[in-house]
Write a protein that holds these residues in place. Structure first.
Motif, short mmCIF file in Angstrom:
data_model
loop_
_atom_site.label_atom_id
_atom_site.label_comp_id
_atom_site.label_asym_id
_atom_site.label_seq_id
_atom_site.Cartn_x
_atom_site.Cartn_y
_atom_site.Cartn_z
N SER A 79 0.82 -0.72 -0.14
CA SER A 79 0.18 -0.26 0.10
C SER A 79 0.50 1.16 0.35
CB SER A 79 -0.68 -0.18 1.33
OG SER A 79 -2.29 -0.98 1.24
N THR A 80 1.98 1.28 1.15
CA THR A 80 2.72 2.48 0.84
C THR A 80 3.63 2.26 -0.51
OG1 THR A 80 3.16 1.63 3.07
CG2 THR A 80 4.92 3.07 2.19
N LEU A 81 3.63 1.24 -1.20
CA LEU A 81 4.36 1.70 -2.26
C LEU A 81 3.86 2.38 -3.20
CD1 LEU A 81 7.52 1.16 -3.27
CD2 LEU A 81 6.68 -1.40 -3.98
N ILE A 82 2.78 1.35 -3.41
CA ILE A 82 2.49 1.16 -4.20
C ILE A 82 1.28 3.09 -5.02
CG2 ILE A 82 -0.55 1.17 -5.99
CD1 ILE A 82 0.30 -1.95 -4.86
N ILE A 83 1.28 3.81 -3.54
CA ILE A 83 0.61 4.64 -2.86
C ILE A 83 1.45 5.93 -3.86
CG2 ILE A 83 -0.42 6.40 -1.83
CD1 ILE A 83 -2.27 4.00 -0.16
N GLY A 84 2.23 5.43 -2.97
CA GLY A 84 3.35 6.13 -2.96
C GLY A 84 4.08 6.58 -4.89
N VAL A 85 4.44 5.72 -5.45
CA VAL A 85 4.37 5.35 -6.65
C VAL A 85 3.61 6.14 -7.82
CG1 VAL A 85 4.76 3.97 -8.81
CG2 VAL A 85 5.88 3.72 -6.63
N VAL A 86 2.49 5.73 -7.47
CA VAL A 86 1.05 6.31 -8.12
C VAL A 86 0.52 7.75 -7.69
CG1 VAL A 86 -1.10 6.18 -8.54
CG2 VAL A 86 0.13 4.04 -8.36
N ALA A 87 0.58 7.91 -7.06
CA ALA A 87 0.43 9.65 -6.09
C ALA A 87 1.67 10.57 -6.82
CB ALA A 87 0.81 9.30 -5.06
N PHE A 88 2.88 9.97 -7.03
CA PHE A 88 4.40 10.32 -8.00
C PHE A 88 3.73 11.12 -9.45
CE2 PHE A 88 8.03 11.02 -9.71
CZ PHE A 88 9.00 11.80 -9.73
N PHE A 89 3.71 9.59 -10.14
CA PHE A 89 3.41 9.96 -11.53
C PHE A 89 1.90 10.29 -11.67
CE2 PHE A 89 6.68 6.84 -11.08
CZ PHE A 89 7.65 7.11 -12.03
N ILE A 90 0.87 10.01 -10.80
CA ILE A 90 -0.58 10.30 -11.72
C ILE A 90 -0.55 11.52 -11.05
CG2 ILE A 90 -2.80 10.11 -11.48
CD1 ILE A 90 -2.16 7.16 -11.80
N GLY A 91 -0.51 11.87 -9.19
CA GLY A 91 -0.61 13.05 -8.51
C GLY A 91 -0.33 14.42 -8.78
N LEU A 92 0.80 14.26 -8.98
CA LEU A 92 1.50 15.18 -8.72
C LEU A 92 2.25 16.23 -10.54
CD1 LEU A 92 4.30 14.38 -6.54
CD2 LEU A 92 2.56 15.64 -6.02
N ARG A 93 1.92 17.12 -10.34
CA ARG A 93 2.54 18.14 -11.76
C ARG A 93 3.93 17.76 -12.38
NH1 ARG A 93 0.79 22.73 -9.47
NH2 ARG A 93 -1.06 22.22 -9.10
N LYS A 94 3.83 18.01 -12.91
CA LYS A 94 6.01 17.86 -13.58
C LYS A 94 6.82 18.63 -12.54
CE LYS A 94 8.52 17.79 -17.80
NZ LYS A 94 8.89 17.98 -18.53
N GLU A 95 6.62 19.74 -12.32
CA GLU A 95 6.90 20.90 -11.66
C GLU A 95 7.40 20.31 -10.17
OE1 GLU A 95 3.65 22.58 -12.47
OE2 GLU A 95 4.74 22.04 -14.37
N GLU A 96 6.62 20.19 -9.88
CA GLU A 96 6.58 19.23 -8.31
C GLU A 96 7.15 17.79 -8.48
OE1 GLU A 96 1.83 20.34 -7.00
OE2 GLU A 96 2.30 18.12 -7.68
N ARG A 97 6.87 16.89 -9.72
CA ARG A 97 7.63 15.86 -9.42
C ARG A 97 9.65 16.18 -9.85
NH1 ARG A 97 3.86 14.09 -13.28
NH2 ARG A 97 4.68 14.83 -14.68
N ASN A 98 9.66 16.83 -10.57
CA ASN A 98 11.14 17.82 -10.61
C ASN A 98 11.88 17.70 -9.84
OD1 ASN A 98 11.26 16.92 -13.36
ND2 ASN A 98 10.36 18.97 -14.50
N PHE A 99 10.81 18.88 -8.31
CA PHE A 99 11.13 19.79 -7.42
C PHE A 99 11.94 17.63 -6.19
CE2 PHE A 99 10.51 20.54 -2.94
CZ PHE A 99 11.20 21.27 -2.61
N ILE A 100 11.09 17.23 -6.58
CA ILE A 100 11.00 15.88 -5.26
C ILE A 100 11.97 15.56 -5.99
CG2 ILE A 100 10.03 13.67 -4.70
CD1 ILE A 100 7.22 14.93 -4.83
N LYS A 101 12.49 15.14 -7.51
CA LYS A 101 13.62 14.64 -8.19
C LYS A 101 14.96 15.12 -7.63
CE LYS A 101 11.63 12.67 -11.80
NZ LYS A 101 11.30 12.88 -13.02
#
Length: 127
Positions: A94-116
């Motif tokens: 659950s933790t792994l899937i929610i994290g991955v799905v939220a990262f790729f679906i729930g975040l905008r490109k700018e937010e993903r880049n910020f986290i990266k």
């Protein structure tokens, strides 16, 4: 709006006194919260020119999609693996899937880049 929120207490009292089951208190709370949420959206749209489509997309559609995609795997794990192992696997997946799905679906490109960039900087500083 605060009056609507506080009205849960007397309405719930009346409904419970009338003999309805205790779960009706939760139903009343959810319904009133929904009405208050709609009133807040209307207010922000009218007075702050909140873009309604973007708001619904960012706060209802994307989180709903994350939930819809994330739920099946842990559900299947708990359904087919019983006991403590199923619980532990379900929690981990659950933790792994929610994290991955939220990262790729729930975040905008700018937010993903910020986290990266943040993670790369943290990893680089520990080397």
């Amino acid at each position: 709006m605060s009056l609507l929120v506080i009205s849960v207490l007397p309405i719930t009292y009346i409904v419970l006194k009338a003999g309805f089951p205790p779960t009706s208190a939760l139903v009343i709370k959810v319904l009133i919260n929904f009405v208050v949420h709609l009133a807040r959206i209307w207010y922000m749209n009218k007075h702050l020119q909140l873009p309604l489509k973007r708001y619904l997309h960012d706060t209802i559609l994307l989180p709903g999609l994350v939930i819809l995609v994330s739920v099946p795997v842990p559900f299947l794990i708990t359904r087919y693996i019983s006991g403590g192992a199923g619980l532990i696997l379900s929690a981990l997946f659950s933790t792994l899937i929610i994290g991955v799905v939220a990262f790729f679906i729930g975040l905008r490109k700018e937010e993903r880049n910020f986290i990266k960039n943040y993670l790369v900087a943290k990893i680089s500083s520990h080397r």
